[in-house]
Design an enzyme around this catalytic site. Structure first.
Site, PDB file in Angstrom:
ATOM      1  N   CYS A  78       0.832  -1.199   0.000  1.00 19.61           N
ATOM      2  CA  CYS A  78       0.000   0.000   0.000  1.00 19.61           C
ATOM      3  C   CYS A  78       0.876   1.263   0.000  1.00 19.61           C
ATOM      4  O   CYS A  78       1.549   1.538  -0.977  1.00 19.61           O
ATOM      5  CB  CYS A  78      -0.983  -0.054   1.178  1.00 19.61           C
ATOM      6  SG  CYS A  78      -2.275   1.165   1.022  1.00 19.61           S
ATOM      7  N   HIS A 166      -3.668  -5.074   0.160  1.00 18.00           N
ATOM      8  CA  HIS A 166      -3.170  -5.554   1.453  1.00 18.00           C
ATOM      9  C   HIS A 166      -3.157  -7.087   1.531  1.00 18.00           C
ATOM     10  O   HIS A 166      -4.201  -7.688   1.789  1.00 18.00           O
ATOM     11  CB  HIS A 166      -4.055  -5.015   2.588  1.00 18.00           C
ATOM     12  CG  HIS A 166      -3.894  -3.556   2.819  1.00 18.00           C
ATOM     13  ND1 HIS A 166      -2.963  -3.032   3.698  1.00 18.00           N
ATOM     14  CD2 HIS A 166      -4.529  -2.498   2.276  1.00 18.00           C
ATOM     15  CE1 HIS A 166      -3.044  -1.716   3.679  1.00 18.00           C
ATOM     16  NE2 HIS A 166      -3.987  -1.360   2.831  1.00 18.00           N
ATOM     17  N   GLU A 168      -2.007  -8.787   3.879  1.00 18.85           N
ATOM     18  CA  GLU A 168      -2.076  -9.218   5.280  1.00 18.85           C
ATOM     19  C   GLU A 168      -3.485  -9.369   5.823  1.00 18.85           C
ATOM     20  O   GLU A 168      -3.686  -9.978   6.862  1.00 18.85           O
ATOM     21  CB  GLU A 168      -1.278  -8.249   6.172  1.00 18.85           C
ATOM     22  CG  GLU A 168      -1.873  -6.856   6.358  1.00 18.85           C
ATOM     23  CD  GLU A 168      -1.549  -5.875   5.238  1.00 18.85           C
ATOM     24  OE1 GLU A 168      -1.309  -6.314   4.094  1.00 18.85           O
ATOM     25  OE2 GLU A 168      -1.557  -4.660   5.492  1.00 18.85           O
ATOM     26  N   SER A 220      -1.760 -13.158  37.890  1.00 19.06           N
ATOM     27  CA  SER A 220      -3.116 -12.612  37.981  1.00 19.06           C
ATOM     28  C   SER A 220      -4.174 -13.661  37.698  1.00 19.06           C
ATOM     29  O   SER A 220      -5.350 -13.422  37.889  1.00 19.06           O
ATOM     30  CB  SER A 220      -3.269 -11.483  36.966  1.00 19.06           C
ATOM     31  OG  SER A 220      -3.263 -12.036  35.656  1.00 19.06           O
ATOM     32  N   GLY A 221      -3.758 -14.823  37.184  1.00 20.36           N
ATOM     33  CA  GLY A 221      -4.738 -15.808  36.734  1.00 20.36           C
ATOM     34  C   GLY A 221      -4.990 -15.647  35.239  1.00 20.36           C
ATOM     35  O   GLY A 221      -5.595 -16.509  34.614  1.00 20.36           O
ATOM     36  N   VAL A 223      -3.860 -15.072  31.083  1.00 22.30           N
ATOM     37  CA  VAL A 223      -3.036 -15.905  30.210  1.00 22.30           C
ATOM     38  C   VAL A 223      -1.560 -15.461  30.222  1.00 22.30           C
ATOM     39  O   VAL A 223      -0.654 -16.286  30.369  1.00 22.30           O
ATOM     40  CB  VAL A 223      -3.583 -15.849  28.761  1.00 22.30           C
ATOM     41  CG1 VAL A 223      -2.730 -16.677  27.826  1.00 22.30           C
ATOM     42  CG2 VAL A 223      -5.016 -16.315  28.731  1.00 22.30           C
ATOM     43  N   ASP A 224      -1.321 -14.146  30.083  1.00 24.68           N
ATOM     44  CA  ASP A 224       0.060 -13.683  29.911  1.00 24.68           C
ATOM     45  C   ASP A 224       0.934 -13.978  31.127  1.00 24.68           C
ATOM     46  O   ASP A 224       2.039 -14.505  31.004  1.00 24.68           O
ATOM     47  CB  ASP A 224       0.104 -12.176  29.612  1.00 24.68           C
ATOM     48  CG  ASP A 224      -0.695 -11.812  28.377  1.00 24.68           C
ATOM     49  OD1 ASP A 224      -1.023 -12.730  27.610  1.00 24.68           O
ATOM     50  OD2 ASP A 224      -0.994 -10.623  28.200  1.00 24.68           O
ATOM     51  N   SER A 225       0.440 -13.624  32.318  1.00 24.25           N
ATOM     52  CA  SER A 225       1.298 -13.839  33.494  1.00 24.25           C
ATOM     53  C   SER A 225       1.464 -15.336  33.761  1.00 24.25           C
ATOM     54  O   SER A 225       2.526 -15.785  34.194  1.00 24.25           O
ATOM     55  CB  SER A 225       0.758 -13.096  34.723  1.00 24.25           C
ATOM     56  OG  SER A 225      -0.475 -13.615  35.155  1.00 24.25           O
TER      57      SER A 225
END
Ligand code: XMP
Length: 523
Positions: A78, A166, A168, A220-221, A223-225
């Site tokens: 683009c 695009h 993507e 924290s419960g 996903v990331d932590s």
């Protein structure tokens, strides 16, 4: 590791380019256009993103491609394609024909490696107000649409390609194939970036970096932590000290369930039961921001008091992920902000801690795949997002123990039934998988207790009780959201079950507002 560099000119979909390439199994990094990294031998190709600007504007973002174009493979998308046309002898003008949305691409240069294994005609997605009216020197058209002759072009005698559409976005039928042709065939990258390979290489590098040092991490419960903790635990075992703050504002039995899962995975985790402190801090507060601040400050106090007990710790672990890093880089700080839920900003200085962020190169879906590869149960990996201030922002107005109890009981009915109701729509957290129940098909769900009471009748008696609002949304990143079309039979069941079993509630409503203009949370 070999990689592709994506230079971001500010398009909303630049992150999608990164995600598609990672999905192909090739590692890539996104940089703002004005912060080009050192191009060493690990860089196998460069992609120039789209932009909200027009190359014809004076303040349009500009870069020099010296040492890149003609040396390494380049793909301009683009704005990237128009920038190269503009800078290398072509011309770009305001378009007077339709160049938004779906269009039909026809291949002109059948031998072009960028278009390998793409049918002669396919659907692509256009989104630009400018158009290339004459090609740059030494280039030729490789594909066209009925309205746009230079839908894609390449420079002769060098590996520089450009698409005005695009590749993507999902609507471009063979977009992933085009990106794969570029990164694998043209740049020569092997598709070796997998969750398993990430786990293996990061465990090795974390071991080397951390040695015998102790790391503190707030769980924290979410996903990331959780994934950050399990990865660190695999690398350094009991030297990882996890702190889980039970703020008393969690869902029914949530703290117990989450702690049981953490212990089941062998984590060295302490639960700090601080519900009373949080309730005391919230007493008398009705303004949403005041409530958030009270929870945030109490969290810091409780977390710090616990962390300070571990005097030998050298590092603070963070579940920062790549979108956090890109977001903060875009606003110019260049480094990831400390996650809002774990806003323990003062701790690193106080305890002289260095920061370790094992997931800072990963997108959310990759974090989930890494989590699965680490054997974390699906119940933790597939959890809906949950706000840091927890249920405090779902009790509208002042938070009291009574209202929290009512909310928790109603929420439990809703969430439990979502998990039990069969459904075969795509999974909200990973659209390539099919959900088996409504919970997995929904991006985020919860209940809200409203500060209004209304009249009802139960048996022979009149009631004067609270209203519960149900919220369930579809989204990809929480920035925009739409209400989920719950089956009527399901809503009927939930309404009956809440009103019959949750004392204090005599009315249930379903929130059918999208974001914007509403938000997902009510406060
Ligand atoms: P809104 O309500 O702004 O929420 O549409 C978007 C997403 O962010 C979550 N959220 C929060 N998360 N601290 C958090 O950690 C907060 O103060 C907060 N407020 C909203 C919300 O649950 C949704 O996933």
């Amino acid at each position: 590791m070999e990689k592709i560099i994506i230079l971001d000119f500010g398009s909303q979909v630049t992150q999608l380019i990164g995600r598609r390439i990672r999905e192909i199994g090739v590692y890539c990094e996104i940089y703002p256009f004005n912060k080009i990294p050192v191009i060493d031998s690990s860089v196998k190709g460069v992609i120039l993103s789209g932009s909200p600007f027009s190359v014809r504007e004076e303040q349009a973002p500009q870069i020099s491609l010296e040492g890149i174009k003609g040396v390494l493979p380049v793909l301009g998308i683009c704005y990237g394609s128009q920038l190269m046309a503009h800078n290398f002898g072509g011309s770009v003008e305001r378009s007077d024909s339709r160049e938004y949305g779906r269009a039909h691409l026809r291949i002109i240069d059948k031998d072009c490696p960028l278009l390998k294994d793409i049918p002669e005609e396919s659907v692509i997605w256009m989104s630009h107000g400018d158009t290339i009216t004459s090609l740059p020197k030494n280039s030729h058209i490789i594909a066209s649409t009925p309205d746009v002759a230079a839908a894609a072009y390449r420079f002769n005698d060098e590996l520089t390609f450009a698409t005005q559409f695009h590749p993507e976005v999902y609507h471009t039928e063979y977009g992933s194939q085009i990106l794969k042709n570029f990164v694998c065939d043209i740049c020569g990258c092997a598709p070796v970036w997998t969750a398993d390979s990430f786990v293996e290489s990061s465990v090795a590098s974390l071991r080397e970096k951390l040695g015998n040092d102790k790391v503190i991490l707030g769980l924290s419960g979410g996903v990331d932590s959780t994934v950050a903790a399990v990865l660190l635990h695999k690398a350094i075992g009991h030297n990882l000290i996890c702190i889980f703050v039970d703020n008393g504002l969690l869902r029914l039995n949530e703290a117990e369930e989450v702690m049981a899962s953490y212990r089941g995975m062998g984590l060295n985790v302490t639960c700090v039961d601080a519900g009373d402190k949080f309730l005391a801090a919230l007493a008398g507060k009705t303004d949403p921001e005041d409530k958030r601040k009270a929870v945030g400050k109490t969290f810091i106090d409780v977390f710090e008091a616990e962390a300070l007990k571990h005097t030998g710790a050298r590092w603070l672990g963070q579940g920062t992920i790549y979108p956090d890093v890109i977001e903060s880089a875009a606003v110019g700080t260049g480094s990831a902000k400390i996650k809002s839920h774990h806003n323990v900003g003062g701790l690193p200085e106080k305890m002289n801690l260095k920061i370790v962020e094992p997931l800072r190169d990963l997108f959310k879906d990759e974090v989930r795949r890494v989590g699965r590869s680490l054997g974390i149960p699906q119940r933790l990996i597939g959890r809906h997002p949950f706000p840091g201030p927890s249920l405090c922002i779902r009790v509208i107005g002042e938070v009291t123990k009574d209202k929290l109890d009512i909310l928790r009981a109603a929420d439990d009915v809703f969430i439990r039934n979502l998990r039990e109701w069969p459904c075969n729509l795509p999974c909200a957290s990973e659209p390539s998988r099919t959900a088996t129940n409504l919970y997995d098909a929904i991006w985020q769900a919860g209940t809200i207790i409203l500060p209004v009471r209304s009249v009802g009748v139960m048996g022979d008696e009149r009631t004067y009780d609270y209203t519960i609002a149900l919220r369930a949304v579809t989204s990809t990143d929480g920035m925009t959201a739409d209400w989920f079309h719950l089956p009527y039979e399901f809503m009927e069941k939930i309404s009956n079950e809440i009103i019959n079993h949750v004392k204090g509630v005599n009315r249930v409503c379903y929130d059918i507002s999208s974001k914007p203009p509403a938000t997902i949370e009510w406060e």
